[in-house]
Write an enzyme that holds these catalytic residues in place. Structure first.
Site, PDB file in Angstrom:
ATOM      1  N   LEU A 593       0.831  -1.203   0.000  1.00 41.30           N
ATOM      2  CA  LEU A 593       0.000   0.000   0.000  1.00 41.30           C
ATOM      3  C   LEU A 593       0.866   1.254   0.000  1.00 41.30           C
ATOM      4  O   LEU A 593       0.624   2.192  -0.774  1.00 41.30           O
ATOM      5  CB  LEU A 593      -0.932  -0.014   1.201  1.00 41.30           C
ATOM      6  N   GLU A 596       2.647   1.754  -3.451  1.00 44.92           N
ATOM      7  CA  GLU A 596       1.783   2.199  -4.545  1.00 44.92           C
ATOM      8  C   GLU A 596       1.178   3.578  -4.284  1.00 44.92           C
ATOM      9  O   GLU A 596       0.854   4.295  -5.225  1.00 44.92           O
ATOM     10  CB  GLU A 596       0.679   1.170  -4.793  1.00 44.92           C
ATOM     11  N   GLU A 597       1.028   3.945  -3.025  1.00 47.97           N
ATOM     12  CA  GLU A 597       0.481   5.266  -2.725  1.00 47.97           C
ATOM     13  C   GLU A 597       1.485   6.376  -2.988  1.00 47.97           C
ATOM     14  O   GLU A 597       1.129   7.430  -3.514  1.00 47.97           O
ATOM     15  CB  GLU A 597       0.032   5.330  -1.259  1.00 47.97           C
ATOM     16  N   SER A 598       2.741   6.148  -2.658  1.00 48.18           N
ATOM     17  CA  SER A 598       3.688   7.277  -2.657  1.00 48.18           C
ATOM     18  C   SER A 598       5.050   6.981  -3.259  1.00 48.18           C
ATOM     19  O   SER A 598       5.860   7.899  -3.390  1.00 48.18           O
ATOM     20  CB  SER A 598       3.908   7.749  -1.219  1.00 48.18           C
ATOM     21  N   TYR A 701      -5.748   0.375  -9.099  1.00 46.48           N
ATOM     22  CA  TYR A 701      -5.183   0.462  -7.752  1.00 46.48           C
ATOM     23  C   TYR A 701      -5.181  -0.916  -7.093  1.00 46.48           C
ATOM     24  O   TYR A 701      -4.172  -1.351  -6.521  1.00 46.48           O
ATOM     25  CB  TYR A 701      -6.019   1.444  -6.934  1.00 46.48           C
TER      26      TYR A 701
END
Length: 732
Positions: A593, A596-598, A701
């Site tokens: 997570l 992939e988020e940042s 996502y």
């Protein structure tokens, strides 16, 4: 005697002074402005560049920078440009041009001309371009000279240069499209008052789409009202209409078009003007009014001497107008006629896409039926990935497995590998879950999953298909067969690769990344690995990951087993492990997570305003931190951000009764949406739930999180891919 001793002492002191000066000179002969080369470069590499502002450049020799290594002036030009020290940046490029050679010399010359043009130093740009072209006669440099001539109003030379630049062709011998050159031709001709220059402006406006070029042309004409005297009222009306369209003033454009429409002005019937007129009606919110007008136009064109290009443009504009008014049947009829009016492959693909997209707005099964007609006719399969993806989503949402099987059978051999991979997986999953009988499919479940693996087009589907067949994906093991499919790892780098890697010695990490992205196709796998590793080591992790992801997507790079740690690194390990333990999160899932988020950039801010490693919206973070009793959290601090993000994910997991897939979707799209989706798609198995979601962003996502979680679990924690998949997709 005293006089002799005095002279002797003087000579002795002078000799000592001379010896001292020679020694001092010797000490500094291998320095760059009093710094040893290694110290100079070390400061640049750690971002300490402000010392360059303190140097008195009038009292030093600039060419001492050559002691830093080959091509040092080229790289220092970027350093000075970043510091805003333009003159010194240009001086470095001139030095590289004078004292360099080969590839770096040519690149320095191109950069110098581009910088002069950007800074408005057109005379210098012209001189430099002429010198460089004499040694490296390329189109880019020649065009730079042409631009410099244009802005200096050397119009006779511009027209000569325009004639000569036409000799440069594409590799296949076709002319190079460069619409700005037509603006240069028209303006230079007008400034010279060359005969029939007005015709060049009419051509510029009527044979090109409405863009900023028309705005620039209109600006030139209106600078001197006398220039407009040479045009007819119809021509001036067309100019204004195209200018307004380019500026987004569609109602004004329609008003300008009105006298042309009433007079049935031939100018209005060029292919691009018909397209732009249709855009004006749509943009002004009058699509049906425009459709009636275009229906009349088409009748007149067909009855007269309408060309293929005119009929194609008119039918296409008519289709666009009907589609914007939700008259999909009429739109399909217009697009079908446009398709029949053109023999150009790209235009045919665009019309087929429009037909499929319009039909999909009415009926997914009917769209499947159309595939039998059009799949064999399209030219670029990848052009249709998005509309075929929407069709797949619509069929899953409708639980229409038979039509999905029919679509897969039709598309096999014609669709892009990415699309075919998804259809094969969804169809196999429907059979596996008992939603579709094997007898209703042309292929077995096992054959379909094997096809997904063989296509090797999307890691998400490869991972899931491999898990169904109880295999470890070759991607995770760096299997020799997989690695052999990539370009061979060269023992020597190309000039472009060496130039890119040279940026690293001067602390120019962003420049290295940017140029590597621009020339990705020229980067060998070994150089990509090395560059990504250096970027990571120097704290530029987000650029490292983006570079490798772009290389993967391009299809020219397949990592070895050793390379995977670059794609799936473990920064902030102690914090992430602690947060995962405290919130009872699976460590590979939480790592995925955050990645992939940042991409592990603690200061990143999204366009929507989400901040930091876990990409938290400030309002959400404030609410959660209040519940956690955190005081004044800083979302750019890894510890604060990860603590809030981990707690938030744990709360979503609790809300969705431990369903990781739904919690992840809620993290991205909000829990209210996911609760609605759960009601709509509760009968679908977890492997198909994602396929029915109406948002492509959320679908993507979910796919990325699963791939990353499987990779982290397998690479670092000894977990089988199937076990991680089952953790994310309950009941898999």
């Amino acid at each position: 005697m005293h006089t002799l001793r005095f002279i002797s002492r003087i000579v002795s002191k002078a000799g000592f002074l001379l010896l001292f000066l020679l020694t001092l000179s010797s000490c500094f002969s291998n320095t760059v402005w009093s710094l040893k080369p290694e110290e100079f470069l070390a400061r640049l590499q750690r971002g300490d560049v402000e010392f360059l502002r303190t140097i008195d450049y009038k009292s030093v020799r600039l060419d001492e920078v050559m002691r830093l290594g080959p091509n040092a002036p080229y790289y220092l030009s970027y350093v000075y440009k970043d510091l805003g020290m333009t003159e010194l940046s240009h001086a470095m490029l001139r030095m590289e041009w004078r004292r360099g050679s080969g590839f770096w010399q040519e690149e320095a010359g191109k950069l110098l001309v581009a910088d002069y043009l950007r800074d408005g130093e057109y005379q210098k740009a012209e001189v430099a371009a002429r010198q460089i072209f004499a040694v490296y006669p390329g189109r880019d440099i020649y065009r730079g000279m042409l631009v410099a001539l244009y802005w200096q109003h050397k119009d006779s030379e511009v027209l000569t240069a325009l004639h000569k630049i036409a000799a440069f062709k594409n590799p296949d011998g076709t002319p190079i499209e460069d619409r700005e050159l037509e603006l240069f031709r028209a303006v230079s001709s007008a400034r010279l008052d060359a005969g029939r220059w007005q015709k060049l402006f009419v051509k510029l406006f009527s044979t090109q789409p409405a863009t900023e070029l028309q705005v620039r042309a209109m600006g030139f004409l209106t600078q001197d009202p006398s220039r407009e005297a040479g045009f007819t009222a119809a021509e001036l009306a067309l100019f204004k209409a195209k200018n307004d369209i380019a500026l987004g003033k569609f109602a004004d454009a329609l008003a300008a078009f009105e006298p042309l429409i009433e007079a049935k002005e031939p100018l209005l019937f060029t292919a691009w003007d018909l397209r732009d007129l249709g855009s004006a009606f749509s943009g002004a919110g009058e699509p049906l009014v425009g459709a009636r007008l275009f229906t009349r136009f088409i009748a007149e064109l067909r009855a007269g001497t309408g060309t293929e290009a005119q009929l194609y443009a008119a039918y296409r504009a008519l289709g666009d107008l009907y589609r914007s008014a939700d008259y999909y049947g009429d739109a399909i009829d217009a697009y079908t006629r446009a398709l029949g009016a053109t023999s150009e492959g790209e235009r045919q693909d665009q019309m087929i896409w429009n037909i499929l997209n319009s039909e999909l707005s009415r009926s997914a099964p009917a769209t499947v039926s159309l595939l039998a007609t059009y799949a064999k006719k399209w030219h670029e399969p990848g052009f249709f990935d998005d509309v075929l993806g929407d069709l797949c989503t619509a069929l899953v949402e409708a639980r229409d497995w038979k039509d999905l099987s029919r679509a897969y059978t039709t598309l096999d051999g014609y669709a892009d590998k990415v699309t075919l991979s998804r259809y094969a997986f969804v169809l196999a999953s429907a059979i596996h879950s008992g939603l579709l009988r094997s007898s209703d499919s042309t292929e077995t479940e096992s054959a379909l999953f094997n096809h997904v693996i063989q296509l090797d087009a999307d890691l998400y589907y490869v991972f899931l298909a491999s898990a169904r067949l109880d295999r470890v994906p070759a991607f995770l093991t760096g299997a020799p067969a997989l690695v052999a499919a990539s370009a061979p790892r060269r023992s020597e780098n190309t000039d472009r690769e060496n130039l890119i890697m040279g940026f690293l010695s001067y602390g120019l990490y962003q420049e290295a990344y940017g140029m590597a992205r621009d020339y990705l196709g020229q980067m060998g796998p070994g150089t990509l690995d090395l560059l990504a590793k250096r970027l990571m080591e120097e704290g530029h992790l987000i650029q490292s990951l983006r570079l490798l992801e772009a290389a993967l997507e391009s299809g020219g790079y397949l990592p070895t087993a050793e390379d995977l740690s670059l794609l799936y690194p473990q920064p902030y390990l102690s914090i992430i492990r602690k947060v995962a333990q405290e919130n009872k999160l699976k460590l590979p899932v939480f790592y995925a997570l955050v990645r992939e988020e940042s991409y592990f950039d603690p200061k990143i801010v999204s366009a929507a305003g989400a901040v930091g490693l876990s990409q938290l919206m400030p309002a959400t973070a404030q609410d959660i931190s209040h519940r956690m009793r955190m005081k004044d959290p800083d979302l750019t601090k890894p510890q604060d951000n990860l603590a809030i993000g981990g707690y938030y994910l744990s709360q979503l997991l609790e809300r969705f009764h431990g369903n990781t897939e739904e919690a992840i979707f809620a993290y991205n799209a909000g829990y209210m949406r996911v609760e609605r989706w759960m009601v709509q798609y509760r009968d679908l198995p977890s492997s198909l739930f994602l396929e029915a979601l109406p948002f492509q962003e959320t679908q993507g996502y979910g796919r990325k999180i699963l791939v990353s979680a499987v990779a982290y679990g397998y690479l670092y924690y000894g977990l089988r891919p199937v076990d991680i998949i089952k953790e994310i997709l309950p009941g898999f």
